[in-house]
Structure formats: C-alpha cells, structure tokens
Design an enzyme around this catalytic site. Structure first.
Site, short mmCIF file in Angstrom:
data_model
loop_
_atom_site.label_atom_id
_atom_site.label_comp_id
_atom_site.label_asym_id
_atom_site.label_seq_id
_atom_site.Cartn_x
_atom_site.Cartn_y
_atom_site.Cartn_z
N LYS A 1 0.79 -1.23 0.00
CA LYS A 1 0.00 0.00 0.00
C LYS A 1 0.83 1.28 0.00
O LYS A 1 0.33 2.34 -0.39
CB LYS A 1 -0.95 -0.01 1.21
CG LYS A 1 -2.11 -0.99 1.10
CD LYS A 1 -3.15 -0.49 0.13
CE LYS A 1 -4.43 -1.31 0.21
NZ LYS A 1 -5.50 -0.77 -0.64
N SER B 1 0.27 -9.96 -0.36
CA SER B 1 0.06 -8.51 -0.29
C SER B 1 0.45 -7.87 1.03
O SER B 1 0.72 -6.67 1.07
CB SER B 1 -1.42 -8.20 -0.58
OG SER B 1 -2.26 -8.86 0.34
#
Length: 432
Positions: free
Chosen positions: A70, A325
């Site tokens: 992110k 992720s």
C-alpha cells in the site's frame, strides 16, 4: 492521463469515470516511489510448486517496509499533490495497510494527516500506523467496517478542506500499485502465465491489469476475494457497482462493501476471472505458511495462495505468481485463525451433550464416547446449578473428518446426544 473521461452508468446513476492507467504514468510512478518503496523479492515456492505441479512464485510484498504494497499507491498520490494541498493536509480511511502507507508518506514528506480506521482494526495495525506517522498523523477510530470509516473521513475532509487519499479508487493510487507489475516483469526469467491478486477495492488488480495488458498481454490476471465480502464478484455478475449490505470483516484488508468506480470497469473488462475463497481456507493457508514456510501473512496476504487449489488443473505446468500482499497480522488473532481453520477442515465440532442422570456419566463420556484421538477443547454447562442434570455445550477437535459420524453414533446409542451446533448459525455465532 490520456483516457480520463466520464460517462453515466445505467438508469441515471452517478457519473462514473472511464479511466485506464497509461504505461508512461505507471513508469513515472515507479520513479516517484523509488525513494520510499523497496523492490520486493520474487521467490519460488518449492512446496507449492511440487504440490501443484506448477512453477509457483511468491511476490513478497509482505516484506515491504510498511509490510504491505500500500505504500506504493499512497506515496504516489500524496507526492502528486500541489504545495497548497500539502499544506492543508490529507485524510484517509483504511482497515490498516493503506493507513500505514499514508502515515509513512506523511512523515517522509512532512505532511499533516488524519487517518480514520474501523474500531475493529487489529491493535497491531493501529500501533504501526502511529509509529510510521509519528507526530505528523492523528488516528481516529470510527465505525465497524472500512465503509463506516470511509463515510466519516469524507465528511471530515470536506469540513476541513483537506485532500482525501483514497485506498484504491484514485488514478494515482492505482498507478502506484501498478508498479508491482513492472517489478514482476523485470524479475521473471520466463513468461508469466497467471498472476493471482487479492481484491478488496480493486486498486492493485486494476493496476496489474493495465501493466500486463500493455507488456505481457498473454498473462491471465485472476482476482481473489474473501467469500464473505464478494463485492467485486457480485458487481461483475450484475454488470454494475453493487454495495453489499453485510460482509464478513475477518479478512480486513480485503473486506469492502463496495469496490471503486475507477476500478470496477477495469477489473470487469480485463480480469481473466474473479474467484472467492472461504475464510476458513484462508486461515488454513495462514497456518501452513507459518508452520511450514516461516512466512507470516495477514488474512488478505494469504488470499491468493488459498485460491490455488481451485485452479490446480488449469495451472499445471504453468508459471504462476501469487502476490503476497501484506503481513500485518496481530498475534491476538491466532486463536480465531486456528478455530476457523479447524472448522473449515471439518475437524472442530460443537454439540449440546445431555448427560444421563446416573453417577459417572461424565467419566463415561470421556472414556467410552470420545474416540482415542478426540480432544475436548470447550466445555460449558448450560446451568450454574444442578450441573449433574444440565446439558453442556462441548467443543470437540478431531484428528480426521471421518471420525465425526462414529462419534455422533456413539453419543446417540448411549443417550448423550442433544444437538449438533455447527450447522445452526444463529446459535453457533455465540461460540466462534
């Protein structure tokens, strides 16, 4: 951006932007984020490659400096703002990973940030956000879901004239996430046949679709959502944005009620397939990665690997990449993760046991009713008084799913059986 236009959705709905990331914008994003984002390893998984008879590679975004990808989109977006906007400060809403990326970017660029997070966000993610942001950020806990926090953050943003940094539905955020695709293609020594990517709001999936469409059009990009929050899958099935009324918040990094207006058309038109994975399967994968590979992942980080079994025949002999992720997991969730994994594996079962009114009934249950490898993991009488006559809620862990039917038969034959609770959700929710 060359392709930013707007067009109405069906039935006079809100204006939805038509946008597709351009390669030059993604390449520019890669230059921007190089000052804060690491080029994460692309590691071959010997175990999964052997298990699936394929070449399985893990893109280790869990090793990013904020332990998720992110930071790429958050930094690219904030860095693109005007000096005036930077002075006013930024606002975001996040279940945790985007919050950490924004916090890091704010601290690095000297920008004031206000970060809204759901009340149920794991403490570890809240603490990390505060640590990365230092005295530049303020964390506000609001609502039970990302969508609750999002609504509150938008009101705050408008009231204080600040810039909102969206976790997925913004071109600059999407272009920042898309840089993972550039890295993958530079790291891979052979053509990539499949890329599995977790989908929450769709920012990363949209960015990868753009990168691979331009540079590796034969690569199939497969999106993976938790079964309890299939907002992208439902939207794709209905051909328009769908807001789910309820979601399972367990996979907090990928549990949103509504995907983005930018991301939905990109995913709809360019994802090879959308897949959903049960939360219990995700938990099994988390435990396997920890116990067998010494890899710590959060639930959203395990989504892509958890989906591989559903594609076992299709990916045989192929080159497969799973985006891992993030690794922002809270150790306090371990018990719930194990419980969900056991339930999904049909190894944990809850019963109402009615003990016969005779001396030694409990001892008889343990000695004669339970199998030699069965283990009582939960025991609670339904009444505080007259326990010898009261039914009890008993949780039993089995070594094999095949042990369940013989156990139930022994309970019934000896008048211990009261009820089976696993398939009664109204009651079962109070146990798990």
């Amino acid at each position: 951006m060359k392709s930013n236009t707007t067009s109405s959705t069906k039935k006079g709905a809100q204006q939805v932007p038509l946008y597709f990331p351009q390669l030059e914008d993604i390449q520019q994003a890669a230059k921007v984020i190089a000052q804060v984002a690491d080029e994460t390893p692309l590691q071959k998984s010997i175990r999964y490659s052997k298990q699936l008879d394929a070449n399985v590679w893990l893109k280790r975004e869990d090793l990013q400096r904020v332990r998720s990808y992110k930071i790429r989109g958050a930094f690219n977006k904030i860095n693109s703002l005007s000096q005036e906007a930077l002075k006013q400060g930024v606002v975001c809403a996040s279940a945790g990973n985007h919050a950490q990326g924004v916090a890091f970017a704010c601290n690095h660029l000297g920008v004031e940030g206000t970060i809204f997070m759901p009340v149920v966000t794991p403490k570890q993610k809240i603490d990390q956000t505060k640590m990365f942001g230092g005295d530049r950020v303020k964390v506000v806990l609001e609502g039970d879901t990302f969508d609750d926090s999002y609504k509150a953050s938008k009101v705050f943003c408008e009231e204080h004239n600040k810039t909102f940094v969206h976790p997925f539905d913004d071109p600059k955020t999407i272009e920042g996430q898309a840089t993972i695709g550039l890295e993958l293609l530079s790291q891979a020594q052979e053509p990539i046949d499949y890329v599995f990517v977790a989908v929450g709001g769709g920012g990363l999936a949209s960015g990868l679709c753009a990168t691979f469409k331009e540079l590796s059009p034969n690569t199939k990009v497969i999106g993976v959502e938790p079964a309890g929050a299939p907002s992208m899958k439902k939207s794709m099935e209905q051909g328009e944005l769908v807001e789910l009324s309820q979601i399972d918040k367990f996979v907090d990094g990928a549990a949103v009620q509504k995907v983005g207006a930018y991301t939905f058309p990109i995913c709809r038109d360019h994802l090879f397939k959308m897949e959903t994975v049960p939360e219990g399967k995700v938990c099994q994968t988390i435990l396997e990665l920890y116990n067998r590979d010494a890899i710590v992942v959060e639930p959203a980080g395990a989504l892509t690997i958890a989906a591989l079994d559903d594609f076992k025949e299709e990916i045989k002999g192929k080159n497969v990449v799973c985006i891992v992720s993030g690794s922002n997991n809270d150790i306090t969730r371990t018990a719930e993760i194990k419980e969900r994994a056991l339930l999904y594996g049909n190894l944990k079962h809850y019963f109402i046991v009615r003990f016969p009114q005779r001396p030694g009934a409990l001892k008889e249950f343990v000695a004669d009713i339970l199998g030699p490898t069965d283990d009582i993991t939960h025991f609670e009488y339904s009444k505080k008084s007259s326990r010898e006559n009261a039914p009890a809620v008993v949780g039993i862990e089995l070594k094999s799913p095949e042990d369940l039917e013989p156990l139930i038969s022994r309970m019934k034959d000896n008048n211990f059986y009261g009820d089976y609770l696993n398939n009664k959700p109204d009651l079962f929710q109070y146990l798990v």
